[in-house]
Design a protein around this motif. Sequence first.
Motif, PDB file in Angstrom:
ATOM      1  N   PHE A   1      35.535  36.818  37.018  1.00 42.94           N
ATOM      2  CA  PHE A   1      34.570  37.714  36.358  1.00 42.94           C
ATOM      3  C   PHE A   1      34.741  37.757  34.846  1.00 42.94           C
ATOM      4  O   PHE A   1      34.485  38.774  34.217  1.00 42.94           O
ATOM      5  CB  PHE A   1      34.666  39.136  36.931  1.00 42.94           C
ATOM      6  CG  PHE A   1      34.288  39.245  38.377  1.00 42.94           C
ATOM      7  CD1 PHE A   1      33.009  38.916  38.816  1.00 42.94           C
ATOM      8  CD2 PHE A   1      35.212  39.674  39.311  1.00 42.94           C
ATOM      9  CE1 PHE A   1      32.665  39.019  40.152  1.00 42.94           C
ATOM     10  CE2 PHE A   1      34.880  39.787  40.655  1.00 42.94           C
ATOM     11  CZ  PHE A   1      33.595  39.455  41.071  1.00 42.94           C
ATOM     12  N   GLN A   2      35.170  36.649  34.273  1.00 41.50           N
ATOM     13  CA  GLN A   2      35.350  36.616  32.820  1.00 41.50           C
ATOM     14  C   GLN A   2      34.031  36.801  32.096  1.00 41.50           C
ATOM     15  O   GLN A   2      33.978  37.436  31.037  1.00 41.50           O
ATOM     16  CB  GLN A   2      35.994  35.286  32.419  1.00 41.50           C
ATOM     17  CG  GLN A   2      37.389  35.102  32.976  1.00 41.50           C
ATOM     18  CD  GLN A   2      37.875  33.668  32.864  1.00 41.50           C
ATOM     19  OE1 GLN A   2      37.116  32.768  32.518  1.00 41.50           O
ATOM     20  NE2 GLN A   2      39.142  33.450  33.161  1.00 41.50           N
ATOM     21  N   ASP A   3      32.949  36.245  32.662  1.00 39.29           N
ATOM     22  CA  ASP A   3      31.647  36.403  32.024  1.00 39.29           C
ATOM     23  C   ASP A   3      31.158  37.852  32.118  1.00 39.29           C
ATOM     24  O   ASP A   3      30.669  38.417  31.137  1.00 39.29           O
ATOM     25  CB  ASP A   3      30.616  35.438  32.616  1.00 39.29           C
ATOM     26  CG  ASP A   3      30.606  35.404  34.137  1.00 39.29           C
ATOM     27  OD1 ASP A   3      31.372  36.156  34.777  1.00 39.29           O
ATOM     28  OD2 ASP A   3      29.827  34.599  34.692  1.00 39.29           O
ATOM     29  N   TRP A   4      31.322  38.461  33.286  1.00 36.72           N
ATOM     30  CA  TRP A   4      30.916  39.864  33.441  1.00 36.72           C
ATOM     31  C   TRP A   4      31.672  40.750  32.456  1.00 36.72           C
ATOM     32  O   TRP A   4      31.095  41.617  31.807  1.00 36.72           O
ATOM     33  CB  TRP A   4      31.176  40.298  34.882  1.00 36.72           C
ATOM     34  CG  TRP A   4      30.626  41.645  35.250  1.00 36.72           C
ATOM     35  CD1 TRP A   4      29.616  42.336  34.634  1.00 36.72           C
ATOM     36  CD2 TRP A   4      31.044  42.465  36.347  1.00 36.72           C
ATOM     37  NE1 TRP A   4      29.377  43.526  35.273  1.00 36.72           N
ATOM     38  CE2 TRP A   4      30.243  43.627  36.331  1.00 36.72           C
ATOM     39  CE3 TRP A   4      32.015  42.325  37.334  1.00 36.72           C
ATOM     40  CZ2 TRP A   4      30.397  44.652  37.270  1.00 36.72           C
ATOM     41  CZ3 TRP A   4      32.159  43.326  38.281  1.00 36.72           C
ATOM     42  CH2 TRP A   4      31.355  44.487  38.239  1.00 36.72           C
TER      43      TRP A   4
ATOM     44  N   PHE B   1      29.953  33.374  44.761  1.00 34.06           N
ATOM     45  CA  PHE B   1      29.830  33.675  46.180  1.00 34.06           C
ATOM     46  C   PHE B   1      28.382  34.082  46.467  1.00 34.06           C
ATOM     47  O   PHE B   1      28.032  35.253  46.303  1.00 34.06           O
ATOM     48  CB  PHE B   1      30.761  34.829  46.580  1.00 34.06           C
ATOM     49  CG  PHE B   1      32.204  34.424  46.692  1.00 34.06           C
ATOM     50  CD1 PHE B   1      32.776  34.178  47.921  1.00 34.06           C
ATOM     51  CD2 PHE B   1      32.994  34.290  45.553  1.00 34.06           C
ATOM     52  CE1 PHE B   1      34.103  33.803  48.032  1.00 34.06           C
ATOM     53  CE2 PHE B   1      34.313  33.914  45.651  1.00 34.06           C
ATOM     54  CZ  PHE B   1      34.877  33.668  46.889  1.00 34.06           C
ATOM     55  N   PRO B   2      27.518  33.140  46.908  1.00 34.17           N
ATOM     56  CA  PRO B   2      26.172  33.512  47.305  1.00 34.17           C
ATOM     57  C   PRO B   2      26.211  34.544  48.419  1.00 34.17           C
ATOM     58  O   PRO B   2      27.185  34.623  49.180  1.00 34.17           O
ATOM     59  CB  PRO B   2      25.567  32.183  47.800  1.00 34.17           C
ATOM     60  CG  PRO B   2      26.384  31.137  47.114  1.00 34.17           C
ATOM     61  CD  PRO B   2      27.781  31.712  47.019  1.00 34.17           C
TER      62      PRO B   2
ATOM     63  N   THR C   1      37.855  37.865  54.989  1.00 28.19           N
ATOM     64  CA  THR C   1      38.831  36.842  54.657  1.00 28.19           C
ATOM     65  C   THR C   1      39.586  37.200  53.391  1.00 28.19           C
ATOM     66  O   THR C   1      39.192  38.063  52.609  1.00 28.19           O
ATOM     67  CB  THR C   1      38.167  35.474  54.453  1.00 28.19           C
ATOM     68  OG1 THR C   1      37.376  35.528  53.261  1.00 28.19           O
ATOM     69  CG2 THR C   1      37.292  35.105  55.633  1.00 28.19           C
ATOM     70  N   ARG C   2      40.680  36.492  53.189  1.00 31.46           N
ATOM     71  CA  ARG C   2      41.494  36.723  52.005  1.00 31.46           C
ATOM     72  C   ARG C   2      40.713  36.445  50.725  1.00 31.46           C
ATOM     73  O   ARG C   2      40.871  37.146  49.732  1.00 31.46           O
ATOM     74  CB  ARG C   2      42.732  35.828  52.071  1.00 31.46           C
ATOM     75  CG  ARG C   2      43.674  35.993  50.886  1.00 31.46           C
ATOM     76  CD  ARG C   2      44.899  35.125  51.041  1.00 31.46           C
ATOM     77  NE  ARG C   2      45.781  35.249  49.886  1.00 31.46           N
ATOM     78  CZ  ARG C   2      46.915  34.576  49.745  1.00 31.46           C
ATOM     79  NH1 ARG C   2      47.299  33.739  50.699  1.00 31.46           N
ATOM     80  NH2 ARG C   2      47.652  34.736  48.681  1.00 31.46           N
TER      81      ARG C   2
ATOM     82  N   PHE D   1      38.337  38.582  45.843  1.00 33.95           N
ATOM     83  CA  PHE D   1      37.103  38.746  45.073  1.00 33.95           C
ATOM     84  C   PHE D   1      36.867  40.220  44.761  1.00 33.95           C
ATOM     85  O   PHE D   1      36.579  40.598  43.617  1.00 33.95           O
ATOM     86  CB  PHE D   1      35.950  38.171  45.902  1.00 33.95           C
ATOM     87  CG  PHE D   1      34.606  38.164  45.225  1.00 33.95           C
ATOM     88  CD1 PHE D   1      34.237  37.119  44.411  1.00 33.95           C
ATOM     89  CD2 PHE D   1      33.701  39.192  45.437  1.00 33.95           C
ATOM     90  CE1 PHE D   1      32.992  37.090  43.812  1.00 33.95           C
ATOM     91  CE2 PHE D   1      32.451  39.175  44.849  1.00 33.95           C
ATOM     92  CZ  PHE D   1      32.095  38.116  44.034  1.00 33.95           C
ATOM     93  N   GLU D   2      37.011  41.071  45.757  1.00 36.26           N
ATOM     94  CA  GLU D   2      36.810  42.512  45.568  1.00 36.26           C
ATOM     95  C   GLU D   2      37.879  43.104  44.660  1.00 36.26           C
ATOM     96  O   GLU D   2      37.608  43.979  43.838  1.00 36.26           O
ATOM     97  CB  GLU D   2      36.819  43.226  46.931  1.00 36.26           C
ATOM     98  CG  GLU D   2      35.589  42.975  47.777  1.00 36.26           C
ATOM     99  CD  GLU D   2      34.344  43.630  47.214  1.00 36.26           C
ATOM    100  OE1 GLU D   2      34.467  44.418  46.246  1.00 36.26           O
ATOM    101  OE2 GLU D   2      33.253  43.358  47.721  1.00 36.26           O
TER     102      GLU D   2
END
Length: 247
Positions: free
Chosen positions: A178-181, A216-217, A227-228, A233-234
């Motif tokens: 999430f560097q762009d976010w 992640f679409p 999943t891990r 991601f979260e």
Amino acid sequence: MQGISIIIPAYNHAHTLGRCFDCIANQTLKPAEVIVVDDGSTDNFAKVMEEIILTPVYEALNIKVVRQENRGAAAARNRGLAESRGEYVIFWDADTVAKPKMLEKMLAALGANPSASYAYCQFKFGWTKMNSHNFDAEKLKRNNYIDTTSLIRRADYLECFSAKGGPAFGWDESLRRFQDWDLWLTMLEQNKTGVFVPEVLYKKITRGRQGYSHWFPKFFYKLLWKTRAVQEFEAAREIILKKHGLS
């Protein structure tokens, strides 16, 4: 320097460089310079890059190659910006293939919207269309809908991070995802906003993909819910929310 600086951070993407540079050379609006940062690649990146530099069709692109030890995408982008001089900058990943009018349309959008600090668009990740929409600050605080490959006014970018007193050139090198976010939220905190170009103007090559980005679409996200990978991601998303006081 007037014009656009294209900054390409690259790690083990020798296999995509040819298509990447072909589409840059075919832009209707030519960049002032192309800065390539080799972030410690272990493939045949150097050989392929040398061949590109020696190819006559690319001579007008004013290509500069910078090499560093592997430090990650954020560090490579920061290094590229430090080496660049353009009035506008765009962080163009090595697996990005753009339509010929992408730079022209993004610059036109900024010209028509002088209060906007950057222009962004829709794109495809392989065959999957990654949707975006008109700039909405509240939606941006909840989820990212703006990709790294956006055309940014250099003066606004530098003013933003000078005001924050943060990293020298904006990209937080401590973040894995999430560097762009994080970048867009940091700019938003300094009242720097974007303008949307409602077209698919580029795609990401996914075959043989290595390196930095992990999109992640929605359908994929649902399949991997427990999943891990999605847990990580979260967790990464929560880091961004906490950093910006949004959790």
